[in-house]
Design a protein around this motif. Sequence first.
Motif, PDB file in Angstrom:
ATOM      1  N   SER A   1       4.497  11.710 -42.833  1.00 42.65           N
ATOM      2  CA  SER A   1       5.627  11.691 -41.904  1.00 42.65           C
ATOM      3  C   SER A   1       5.129  11.259 -40.529  1.00 42.65           C
ATOM      4  N   VAL A   2       5.915  10.421 -39.865  1.00 41.97           N
ATOM      5  CA  VAL A   2       5.639  10.039 -38.488  1.00 41.97           C
ATOM      6  C   VAL A   2       6.894  10.369 -37.685  1.00 41.97           C
ATOM      7  N   LYS A   3       6.729  11.166 -36.621  1.00 40.69           N
ATOM      8  CA  LYS A   3       7.835  11.502 -35.723  1.00 40.69           C
ATOM      9  C   LYS A   3       7.568  10.869 -34.370  1.00 40.69           C
ATOM     10  N   LEU A   4       8.576  10.204 -33.830  1.00 37.90           N
ATOM     11  CA  LEU A   4       8.498   9.638 -32.494  1.00 37.90           C
ATOM     12  C   LEU A   4       9.581  10.285 -31.655  1.00 37.90           C
ATOM     13  N   GLU A   5       9.179  10.964 -30.587  1.00 36.26           N
ATOM     14  CA  GLU A   5      10.115  11.643 -29.696  1.00 36.26           C
ATOM     15  C   GLU A   5      10.080  10.969 -28.331  1.00 36.26           C
ATOM     16  N   LEU A   6      11.219  10.475 -27.899  1.00 33.48           N
ATOM     17  CA  LEU A   6      11.351   9.835 -26.599  1.00 33.48           C
ATOM     18  C   LEU A   6      11.937  10.868 -25.644  1.00 33.48           C
ATOM     19  N   LEU A   7      11.182  11.188 -24.597  1.00 35.88           N
ATOM     20  CA  LEU A   7      11.600  12.243 -23.683  1.00 35.88           C
ATOM     21  C   LEU A   7      11.732  11.719 -22.264  1.00 35.88           C
ATOM     22  N   THR A   8      12.844  12.021 -21.641  1.00 39.19           N
ATOM     23  CA  THR A   8      13.047  11.727 -20.232  1.00 39.19           C
ATOM     24  C   THR A   8      14.022  12.763 -19.685  1.00 39.19           C
ATOM     25  N   ASP A   9      14.392  12.628 -18.427  1.00 36.00           N
ATOM     26  CA  ASP A   9      15.223  13.635 -17.787  1.00 36.00           C
ATOM     27  C   ASP A   9      16.306  12.949 -16.963  1.00 36.00           C
ATOM     28  N   TYR A  10      17.207  13.733 -16.447  1.00 26.75           N
ATOM     29  CA  TYR A  10      18.236  13.244 -15.538  1.00 26.75           C
ATOM     30  C   TYR A  10      17.555  12.548 -14.359  1.00 26.75           C
ATOM     31  N   GLN A  11      18.092  11.409 -13.935  1.00 23.23           N
ATOM     32  CA  GLN A  11      17.533  10.636 -12.832  1.00 23.23           C
ATOM     33  C   GLN A  11      18.472  10.745 -11.624  1.00 23.23           C
ATOM     34  N   PRO A  12      18.198  11.697 -10.726  1.00 23.75           N
ATOM     35  CA  PRO A  12      19.118  11.944  -9.611  1.00 23.75           C
ATOM     36  C   PRO A  12      19.281  10.741  -8.682  1.00 23.75           C
ATOM     37  N   LYS A  13      18.242   9.932  -8.521  1.00 26.65           N
ATOM     38  CA  LYS A  13      18.324   8.773  -7.629  1.00 26.65           C
ATOM     39  C   LYS A  13      19.438   7.818  -8.069  1.00 26.65           C
ATOM     40  N   TRP A  14      19.603   7.670  -9.383  1.00 27.62           N
ATOM     41  CA  TRP A  14      20.621   6.764  -9.924  1.00 27.62           C
ATOM     42  C   TRP A  14      21.816   7.509 -10.508  1.00 27.62           C
ATOM     43  N   LYS A  15      21.776   8.834 -10.444  1.00 29.77           N
ATOM     44  CA  LYS A  15      22.816   9.665 -11.054  1.00 29.77           C
ATOM     45  C   LYS A  15      23.023   9.282 -12.515  1.00 29.77           C
ATOM     46  N   ALA A  16      21.914   9.130 -13.214  1.00 34.65           N
ATOM     47  CA  ALA A  16      21.938   8.703 -14.614  1.00 34.65           C
ATOM     48  C   ALA A  16      21.455   9.842 -15.502  1.00 34.65           C
ATOM     49  N   SER A  17      22.195  10.095 -16.562  1.00 36.19           N
ATOM     50  CA  SER A  17      21.774  11.114 -17.520  1.00 36.19           C
ATOM     51  C   SER A  17      20.523  10.615 -18.247  1.00 36.19           C
ATOM     52  N   ALA A  18      19.853  11.520 -18.918  1.00 38.38           N
ATOM     53  CA  ALA A  18      18.663  11.147 -19.686  1.00 38.38           C
ATOM     54  C   ALA A  18      19.002  10.099 -20.735  1.00 38.38           C
ATOM     55  N   THR A  19      20.160  10.241 -21.372  1.00 42.04           N
ATOM     56  CA  THR A  19      20.584   9.275 -22.390  1.00 42.04           C
ATOM     57  C   THR A  19      20.849   7.907 -21.771  1.00 42.04           C
ATOM     58  N   GLN A  20      21.540   7.876 -20.664  1.00 43.63           N
ATOM     59  CA  GLN A  20      21.797   6.599 -19.986  1.00 43.63           C
ATOM     60  C   GLN A  20      20.485   5.932 -19.580  1.00 43.63           C
ATOM     61  N   TYR A  21      19.594   6.711 -19.020  1.00 45.24           N
ATOM     62  CA  TYR A  21      18.316   6.182 -18.557  1.00 45.24           C
ATOM     63  C   TYR A  21      17.479   5.653 -19.728  1.00 45.24           C
ATOM     64  N   ALA A  22      17.391   6.445 -20.787  1.00 47.42           N
ATOM     65  CA  ALA A  22      16.599   6.042 -21.959  1.00 47.42           C
ATOM     66  C   ALA A  22      17.191   4.822 -22.653  1.00 47.42           C
ATOM     67  N   THR A  23      18.476   4.583 -22.483  1.00 45.90           N
ATOM     68  CA  THR A  23      19.115   3.406 -23.058  1.00 45.90           C
ATOM     69  C   THR A  23      18.866   2.172 -22.202  1.00 45.90           C
ATOM     70  N   ALA A  24      18.929   2.312 -20.893  1.00 49.58           N
ATOM     71  CA  ALA A  24      18.838   1.164 -19.991  1.00 49.58           C
ATOM     72  C   ALA A  24      17.407   0.720 -19.691  1.00 49.58           C
ATOM     73  N   ILE A  25      16.489   1.655 -19.564  1.00 45.70           N
ATOM     74  CA  ILE A  25      15.135   1.319 -19.128  1.00 45.70           C
ATOM     75  C   ILE A  25      14.416   0.354 -20.075  1.00 45.70           C
ATOM     76  N   PRO A  26      14.468   0.514 -21.399  1.00 42.70           N
ATOM     77  CA  PRO A  26      13.765  -0.452 -22.254  1.00 42.70           C
ATOM     78  C   PRO A  26      14.220  -1.898 -22.040  1.00 42.70           C
ATOM     79  N   ALA A  27      15.524  -2.118 -21.892  1.00 45.02           N
ATOM     80  CA  ALA A  27      16.018  -3.481 -21.645  1.00 45.02           C
ATOM     81  C   ALA A  27      15.528  -3.991 -20.296  1.00 45.02           C
ATOM     82  N   SER A  28      15.509  -3.114 -19.294  1.00 45.86           N
ATOM     83  CA  SER A  28      15.014  -3.483 -17.972  1.00 45.86           C
ATOM     84  C   SER A  28      13.535  -3.852 -18.029  1.00 45.86           C
ATOM     85  N   ILE A  29      12.758  -3.077 -18.762  1.00 44.72           N
ATOM     86  CA  ILE A  29      11.324  -3.351 -18.888  1.00 44.72           C
ATOM     87  C   ILE A  29      11.092  -4.716 -19.532  1.00 44.72           C
TER      88      ILE A  29
END
Length: 103
Positions: A15-43
């Motif tokens: 078994s291989v488990k991959l856990e992506l962890l981040t937190d609320y981003q107050p500077k952008w008022k972005a939830s962890a889910t929003q941030y984790a969705t947008a950042i990979p495309a930005s990168i």
Amino acid sequence: MLVEVKGWKNGNKASVKLELLTDYQPKWKASATQYATAIPASIVAQMIINGEVTETGVKPPETCIDPKTFLAYLNQKNVNLHITYTETVTPNRETANWQAPDL
């Protein structure tokens, strides 16, 4: 986000488990889910601009994005990836000193 892949390796359950962890981003008022969705495309967009992606056309990311570079950028953006690998090794009953339990 959690992804788990289960299968077999060398005749053992694996078994291989991959856990992506981040937190609320107050500077952008972005939830962890929003941030984790947008950042990979930005990168990846930044990698293209910086010439770190040289492939052209429509391609799956695994063929044109260097995973180590991508993961390093994720880490810089406060997105952490934790990878857990487990393998259940089953002894060979014929060669190991194994006894069935008394039931």
